[in-house]
Design a protein around this motif. Sequence first.
Motif, short mmCIF file in Angstrom:
data_model
loop_
_atom_site.label_atom_id
_atom_site.label_comp_id
_atom_site.label_asym_id
_atom_site.label_seq_id
_atom_site.Cartn_x
_atom_site.Cartn_y
_atom_site.Cartn_z
N UNK A 183 -3.17 -7.43 -4.71
CA UNK A 183 -2.74 -6.38 -5.95
C UNK A 183 -2.29 -5.15 -5.57
N UNK A 184 -1.78 -5.12 -4.36
CA UNK A 184 -1.31 -3.94 -3.70
C UNK A 184 0.07 -3.99 -3.46
N UNK A 185 0.85 -3.07 -3.20
CA UNK A 185 2.12 -2.92 -3.03
C UNK A 185 2.49 -1.89 -1.70
N UNK A 245 2.18 2.79 6.63
CA UNK A 245 2.48 2.15 5.38
C UNK A 245 1.51 2.81 4.45
N UNK A 246 2.24 3.23 3.19
CA UNK A 246 1.31 3.49 1.98
C UNK A 246 0.69 2.14 1.14
N UNK A 247 -0.51 1.88 1.10
CA UNK A 247 -0.95 0.59 0.25
C UNK A 247 -1.07 1.32 -0.88
N UNK A 248 -0.62 0.91 -1.94
CA UNK A 248 -0.68 1.71 -3.37
C UNK A 248 -1.32 0.42 -4.31
N UNK A 249 -1.93 0.78 -5.05
CA UNK A 249 -2.75 0.38 -6.32
C UNK A 249 -3.39 -1.26 -5.67
#
Length: 696
Positions: free
Chosen positions: A634-636, A649-653
Amino acid sequence: MSTEPRRLLPLLSSHRPGRSAVTCEYRCGNACAHPAPNTSDNTYFGDVAKSVLSRRGALKATAVMSATAAGFAALSGTAAAEVPAALAGRGNGHGKPSRPVPGTDFTPVAPNTADAVVIPDGYDQEVVIRWGDPVLPGAPRFDHRNQTAAAQAMQFGYNNDFVGLIPQDSSGWRHLMVVNHEYTTETHMFPAGTYDPNNPTEEQVRIAWAAHGMSVVQTVRDPQGGLKVVPSRYNRRITMDTEFEVRGPAAGSDLLKTSADPSGRVVLGTQNNCAGGVTPWGTVLSGEENFNQYFANADAVTDPVEAERLRRYGFKAGASRRKWERFDKRWDLGQEPNEANRFGWVVEIDPNDPNSTPIKHTALGRFKHEGANIKITKDGRVAVYSGDDERFDYIYKFVSNGRYKPGRSAHARRHNSRLLDDGTLYVAKFTGDSPANEIDGSGRLPSDGEFDGTGTWIPLASGNVSHVPGMTAEEVYVFTRLAADKVGATKMDRPEDIEANPVNGRVYAALTNNSDRGKAGKAAADEANPRNGNRNGHVLEWEEHRGDAASTTFAWRLLLVCGDPAEADTYFGGFDKSKVSPISCPDNVAFDSHGNLWISTDGNALGSNDGLFAVPVEGPNRGQVKQFLTVPIGAEACGPVITDDVVLVAVQHPGEGGTAENPESHWPDGGAAQPRPSIVAVWKKGKWGRSGRIGS
């Protein structure tokens, strides 16, 4: 390598591709489910090619020369001295691959749907900071069931996106890390059963206000690898309550005045901050992107001119998704129609001065800025590149009038920041060099074996002077999309992050996708956007004339046409497609010290989790895409930052495809824990420094 189990899968599987419905709803207001706001009838290369460019030879011999002026012979036989080999038809991946290019010597990660950050063998990882972790002194520990706005204003915000590192010493041990917090997903932020989307409490809304914005934290290198956040006087939170100074030619405009700010020069907060860039003088630029979704009642604005301006920026009728308008009238367009004009800018913060007032730069134009990145021109001025992340919108450049002062002193930072308030704003028009019948929307390469051509930067405004008939300069800056429509800019497939390569000097842009390309009533494929129904996106590369960012002409080509390499409509710089990692929906771009391009993805349409990829842009390995990591379910993958020692890295949502009761992911804490957006550091096992370099 992560010990979490990998779930390998075919490239095209029953796994639902792309973003989850929850992400689409809260990140961009379901933008792709609504008609694209750009309904202009700009002329395209594909529309005029039959009458203007009946033969490729005629273009190369005459049209290119006349279109680019000043004797720019890009892509012709005389261009080799001025255009790098990769843009002159050499070093394009058709040769025999060499040994792994420095910076990319790792074993690629396979496509997967593991609920983990999956990294190559021989690497380690750790979470640097996660949503709710303390940033300011006195911040309480994160308590998912007992959140407060006061606590969130002191803690790391939600849905981290851009990450920037500003060195604080010559050894590289201490940095200020700046992170954007793009948006909130209230249905996942609060415990199951405590949040009603139709009736949020005021405290929940204020928590969301505090979870937006940006964070600044001091980091130090861990001798064992990675980075650690430490207490510091520099640590800072910027939220929806933070005061911003409006600067540049539209500051004080009647178009920006509200009842709360009759000066038109002070705005509270920044929102939907997506990508960004670290300036040469040590500040951070951040782009405000999907701001339109936060405003309610666009239908209450009945003046036809104002209504069209709102429509072009995607504002909708009725209540907003988050219902912020119930607690502050500035989110109600019926009461404060100009408040919408105060978002959609590039903002600048100075991490080295925690007491400084952040800035909104109006000279860079107002649209859905994915980010902003700088290149210094040959005569020492500042060029800023930015993409408007919407289907069929545009690529922009700003060039300052004043000259850059090297250094990162307080004086240099103030001087250089002012450069962004006075200059010329441009929009790009791309022209292909192939006959119309060779650009048919299928993604089939034209007869010359590449999608390429030339381009022009069309001026929109310079200071207080408009170059767009029928629009004042203030209107150009505040309603930049409409200005670009009028001058016939090229509609692109969601132009997102744009950055200049510090090694070869060329500029690279990620175009994420556009499934509407070629639909009835929509723009058909052109050579710069060569596929109808473009689900997987592409990567654009261009060289400014004589390598000067101040130039108004350029030569371009597509480096990648993304997707499943087994499909005929993909292209990997001419490299052997059987030896590349599949890549879909490029979003952010970055570079390592060798000049390799790194790409993070958003919405992978091939059935795998999103991830981070490295690709050489020179020599026989040009186009050899290799996947460095994947992010959880589910992440970006956002950010990223690539240094010789560590990747951030930014692991978003993570987990947004599920519900608060049953999230799809439990990363990063595992077990039954609530998923939390976080920053991850990855490094090569062993001693930091030369022996531990990324990809070496």
